[in-house]
Design an enzyme around this catalytic site. Sequence first.
Site, mmCIF file in Angstrom:
data_model
loop_
_atom_site.group_PDB
_atom_site.id
_atom_site.type_symbol
_atom_site.label_atom_id
_atom_site.label_comp_id
_atom_site.label_asym_id
_atom_site.label_seq_id
_atom_site.Cartn_x
_atom_site.Cartn_y
_atom_site.Cartn_z
ATOM 1 N N VAL A 105 92.244 -64.820 -17.105
ATOM 2 C CA VAL A 105 93.167 -65.593 -16.171
ATOM 3 C C VAL A 105 92.538 -66.904 -16.548
ATOM 4 C CG1 VAL A 105 93.899 -66.826 -14.198
ATOM 5 C CG2 VAL A 105 93.435 -64.453 -13.984
ATOM 6 N N CYS A 106 94.141 -67.818 -17.001
ATOM 7 C CA CYS A 106 93.607 -68.953 -16.940
ATOM 8 C C CYS A 106 92.981 -69.453 -18.980
ATOM 9 C CB CYS A 106 93.034 -70.174 -16.282
ATOM 10 S SG CYS A 106 93.085 -71.991 -15.934
ATOM 11 N N THR A 107 92.066 -70.696 -18.723
ATOM 12 C CA THR A 107 91.163 -70.377 -19.999
ATOM 13 C C THR A 107 90.185 -68.816 -20.123
ATOM 14 O OG1 THR A 107 90.085 -71.613 -18.700
ATOM 15 C CG2 THR A 107 91.534 -72.019 -20.551
ATOM 16 N N THR A 125 97.519 -68.889 -21.873
ATOM 17 C CA THR A 125 96.431 -69.557 -21.370
ATOM 18 C C THR A 125 96.893 -70.433 -20.491
ATOM 19 O OG1 THR A 125 94.310 -70.023 -21.052
ATOM 20 C CG2 THR A 125 95.559 -70.564 -23.599
#
Length: 239
Positions: A105-107, A125
Amino acid sequence: MIPKDTHLQIGSLLFEGVDQIDLTGPFEVLSRIPNSTYRIYGKTREPVRDLKGLRLTPDAPLADAPQLDVLHVPGGFGQEALMEDAEVLAWIRRQAAGARSVFSVCTGALLFGAAGLLRGKRATTHWASFHLLPFFGAIPVNEWVVMDGNWVFAAGVTAGIDGALRLAAILRGDEVAQAIQLYMAYAPEPPFDCGTPETAPPAITAQVRQSAAAITLQREATARRVAAALGIALSATAD
């Protein structure tokens, strides 16, 4: 879909400076998957704080984790401190190698990149770090949730809920995922159409980019070091 009588071990990485929704959004989904055990793992058992100060406590240290069927790695500003952490990166590589499904998830995607696991993979990302994916050999795909084989990548922050629902459907079928979504009353109706740089007013996008400028520059410097260590040649665009 994995047979329902097969017990699943699901685990998330926790670290100082995590963005709690990257962790707790998917937790709402993954912890409700039938016939599974969900646990959170940190470098130690000590509590950490998310990037806004929320106190969170791991269930166990990394060394105590069994081989996970599902590995979930969230992001947040604290991801940057782990990009060259040999212990964490080795744990991610070991767990990813044996997992049925891998989920960022995300970074959190950048941590998989630092572990050398994104080469040739379609990935996404957070939009502010999207341009860094080629530094790790990934194929950037500008979508909310991206799937590549048994890998699931969710874009920024709240995308983790959608990614986790997609993952639940892969693991236990659409009906299970739908029941979880209904229990959560997850039917988002945001007050503004402002959740991506493409839909936000230009002034708001510029403001948010500026607020993330320092961490973005730091992440890019780290990404360049990692690319060099991995022997990944950068294109003229990335340079």
